[in-house]
Design a protein around this motif. Structure first.
Motif, PDB file in Angstrom:
ATOM      1  N   HIS A 213     -31.450  33.452  54.657  1.00  0.00           N
ATOM      2  CA  HIS A 213     -30.067  32.972  54.638  1.00  0.00           C
ATOM      3  C   HIS A 213     -29.211  33.935  55.439  1.00  0.00           C
ATOM      4  O   HIS A 213     -28.037  34.151  55.156  1.00  0.00           O
ATOM      5  N   THR A 214     -29.816  34.567  56.412  1.00  0.00           N
ATOM      6  CA  THR A 214     -29.141  35.445  57.361  1.00  0.00           C
ATOM      7  C   THR A 214     -29.348  34.846  58.745  1.00  0.00           C
ATOM      8  O   THR A 214     -30.150  33.921  58.913  1.00  0.00           O
ATOM      9  N   ASP A 215     -28.659  35.368  59.738  1.00  0.00           N
ATOM     10  CA  ASP A 215     -28.499  34.595  60.965  1.00  0.00           C
ATOM     11  C   ASP A 215     -29.288  35.030  62.191  1.00  0.00           C
ATOM     12  O   ASP A 215     -29.373  34.280  63.154  1.00  0.00           O
ATOM     13  N   SER A 216     -29.838  36.229  62.195  1.00  0.00           N
ATOM     14  CA  SER A 216     -30.543  36.644  63.404  1.00  0.00           C
ATOM     15  C   SER A 216     -32.003  36.179  63.353  1.00  0.00           C
ATOM     16  O   SER A 216     -32.534  35.880  62.289  1.00  0.00           O
ATOM     17  N   PRO A 217     -32.668  36.134  64.502  1.00  0.00           N
ATOM     18  CA  PRO A 217     -34.086  35.764  64.518  1.00  0.00           C
ATOM     19  C   PRO A 217     -35.010  36.912  64.133  1.00  0.00           C
ATOM     20  O   PRO A 217     -36.231  36.767  64.207  1.00  0.00           O
ATOM     21  N   ALA A 218     -34.448  38.042  63.684  1.00  0.00           N
ATOM     22  CA  ALA A 218     -35.266  39.221  63.374  1.00  0.00           C
ATOM     23  C   ALA A 218     -36.379  38.945  62.361  1.00  0.00           C
ATOM     24  O   ALA A 218     -37.513  39.405  62.550  1.00  0.00           O
ATOM     25  N   PRO A 219     -36.131  38.196  61.262  1.00  0.00           N
ATOM     26  CA  PRO A 219     -37.221  37.925  60.323  1.00  0.00           C
ATOM     27  C   PRO A 219     -38.371  37.129  60.952  1.00  0.00           C
ATOM     28  O   PRO A 219     -39.548  37.394  60.662  1.00  0.00           O
ATOM     29  N   LEU A 220     -38.043  36.188  61.822  1.00  0.00           N
ATOM     30  CA  LEU A 220     -39.091  35.429  62.515  1.00  0.00           C
ATOM     31  C   LEU A 220     -39.909  36.342  63.424  1.00  0.00           C
ATOM     32  O   LEU A 220     -41.135  36.231  63.486  1.00  0.00           O
ATOM     33  N   ILE A 221     -39.218  37.222  64.117  1.00  0.00           N
ATOM     34  CA  ILE A 221     -39.910  38.153  65.014  1.00  0.00           C
ATOM     35  C   ILE A 221     -40.845  39.058  64.205  1.00  0.00           C
ATOM     36  O   ILE A 221     -41.984  39.328  64.610  1.00  0.00           O
TER      37      ILE A 221
END
Length: 355
Positions: A213-221
């Motif tokens: 529920h946060t906005d950057s793609p960092a977790p996907l990366i």
């Protein structure tokens, strides 16, 4: 001679009136994150651009990004009102009270606040039924997990986020009775560093499918680096994690912004609490990965179709909270007012809601 002068004066006055009528409607936007976050604020700005494309020179838009929730927000909203904006959209939950205060001081300006619940004569609210797409995300995660442990990166413990965590878990539980959910609170809407840390903390605990529920793609990366799976937030984030990415839930704000601007132009705008979702084409599933198993893809499609048709509503009872109480009675679907007040976890979630 006097008659000629009078006609000239009238003509000039008429010309001035026409010019005034043709002045563009000024529309301001306030964003909590940068427009480059590729998530929540990015999609609101795409909605703003869609507004400009639709109306052309009939509107003039402006935006302020990276606005902290609190005193800074009140200052920015006030500046937009003083600058002559006719309609101002404030697009984060923490902007609610500042928007209320400024709306009182500028009764001739129309205000709309995203995800809040406070209304007044010149202030409306709007929100997405993100729990609908979260339920589908949960169904998918429940089918995809091999460790029976899915993870959720929370931003702040507000009703919208708590509601969506519940929807994810109910969806996962509907297809996998053994599934567990682990939650890490990042206490930010956008901070790639914190989001990466939260993702790694979850994966270290055995999470193999992650939601955020946060906005950057960092977790996907982070998931891509570790060979695990994740679902994108707010906009299409597939390019950042071609293997890890399952799909992204995309927010589509343009239809709503166009409708509200038209209402202000027509003089028909009224304060209301608007909820838009899959049925309104304001929530879509972007870039569903072709590497998904066929049964998973089929379940995604069928669940999406049931929600879009209105056949299925995720928050329909009986639903118990995690203390064993009946939170939603049998055959009752939570109303919008009730959905806005969800501050409890469903049965099976062992975490406590932070205060």
């Amino acid at each position: 001679m006097k008659l000629k002068s009078l006609l000239v004066s009238l003509g000039l006055l008429a010309g001035a009136s026409i010019a005034q009528a043709e002045e563009p409607l000024k529309v301001g936007f306030v964003y909590v994150g940068p427009v480059g976050d590729l998530g929540w604020s990015y999609e609101h700005d795409m909605g703003r651009k869609g507004l400009e494309e639709y109306f052309g020179d009939k509107v003039k838009t402006t935006f302020v990004e990276n606005v902290p929730e609190g005193a800074d927000a009140e200052r920015v909203i006030t500046q937009l009102a003083k600058a002559g904006n006719d309609l101002i959209f404030t697009t984060s939950f923490g902007f609610m009270n500042p928007t209320v205060k400024v709306a009182k001081r500028f009764p001739k300006v129309t205000f709309e606040h995203a995800t809040g619940y406070k209304l007044s004569k010149n202030l409306g609210t709007y929100v997405l039924r993100t729990y609908e797409s979260r339920y589908i995300s949960g169904v998918t995660a429940g089918m995809m997990t091999k460790t029976n442990t899915i993870g959720y990166i929370g931003s702040f413990p507000i009703p919208e986020v708590i509601r969506d965590i519940n929807a994810v878990y109910m969806g996962a539980k509907s297809v996998n009775p053994d599934v567990k959910i682990k939650i890490v609170w990042a206490n930010t809407w956008y901070d790639p560093g914190k989001e990466t840390d939260a993702a790694n903390a979850l994966m270290d605990q055995g999470v193999d499918v992650m939601l955020q529920h946060t906005d950057s793609p960092a977790p996907l990366i982070a998931a891509e680096k570790r060979g695990l799976r994740a679902i994108g937030q707010a906009s299409d984030q597939s390019k950042f994690a071609p293997n890890a990415h399952i799909f992204s839930v995309r927010d589509n704000w343009a239809p709503y912004y166009i409708k509200e601007v038209q209402a202000v132009m027509d003089g028909t705008w009224q304060s209301k609490d608007f909820w838009g979702g899959i049925q309104d084409d304001m929530l879509t599933l972007a870039s569903i990965n072709p590497n998904l198993p066929k049964d998973v893809r089929a379940k995604i499609d069928s669940t999406y179709a049931m929600i879009k048709s209105g056949e299925f509503k995720p928050f329909t009872g009986p639903i118990k909270d995690n203390k064993g109480n009946i939170a939603v009675p049998a055959n009752h679907s939570l109303t919008d007012v009730e959905l806005a007040q969800v501050n409890w976890y469903v049965e099976g979630i062992t975490d406590k809601i932070p205060h």
